[in-house]
Design an enzyme around this catalytic site. Structure first.
Site, PDB file in Angstrom:
ATOM      1  CD  GLU A 117      -2.337  -1.592   2.564  1.00 31.39           C
ATOM      2  OE1 GLU A 117      -1.650  -1.280   3.540  1.00 31.39           O
ATOM      3  OE2 GLU A 117      -3.350  -2.291   2.638  1.00 31.39           O
ATOM      4  CE1 TYR A 129       7.622   0.642  -3.514  1.00 37.08           C
ATOM      5  CE2 TYR A 129       5.639   1.912  -3.172  1.00 37.08           C
ATOM      6  CZ  TYR A 129       6.841   1.423  -2.704  1.00 37.08           C
ATOM      7  OH  TYR A 129       7.248   1.708  -1.428  1.00 37.08           O
TER       8      TYR A 129
END
Length: 162
Positions: A117, A129
């Site tokens: 997250e 990411y």
């Protein structure tokens, strides 16, 4: 030639309990609510959690942590619990090095997928990411609430390793 001898060496190894105070400091500098020594120590002691710490070795032999990552693996899924880099060490690719090391370890352990997250407003982390192949699979509105407002939205991201 002398410059090469003075250049710090980068080392990534397992988190050691002696690192806890430095990790608390690094985490507090990177998040609205930093984790306490007890919280980090509890995670490091947890058999489902793997921790990697990145150190810069100076020419004088000191190896102070510059960043770390903690990953929990349960029932064939992994979750990045946290990743943090000390403010003075940011922008050098240390976050990428930590993520790549953690992902290699998960791949060797035959873990098929990893989740994390991230605050949708953390552009550098989201970019990292995505560059590693993570894709958004959900959103959690108000996830980063701190009692002073509605809180930011967390992107839930997944990477298929297998």
């Amino acid at each position: 030639m002398m410059d090469l001898l003075l250049r710090p060496r980068i080392i990534i190894d397992a988190v050691d309990p002696a690192d806890i105070d430095a990790l608390v400091e690094i985490h507090a500098a990177g998040f609205r609510r930093g984790w306490s020594a007890d919280e980090i120590d509890g995670l490091v002691a947890d058999k489902t959690v793997t921790g990697h710490v990145l150190r810069r070795e100076s020419p004088f032999g000191t190896r102070r942590p510059q960043g770390f990552i903690l990953v929990r693996t349960v029932a064939g899924e992994a979750e990045v619990l946290t990743i943090a880099v000390a403010p003075g060490a940011r922008g050098r690719g240390y976050g990428r090095l930590l993520m790549e090391e953690a992902l290699r370890a998960l791949y060797r352990e035959l873990v098929p997928e990893v989740f994390l997250e991230v605050d949708e407003n953390n552009a550098s982390a989201v970019s990292l990411y995505r560059s590693l192949g993570f894709v958004e699979v959900g959103r959690r509105k108000g996830y980063y609430a701190d009692g002073k407002g509605p809180g930011g939205t967390a992107l839930v991201m997944r990477l298929q390793l297998r």
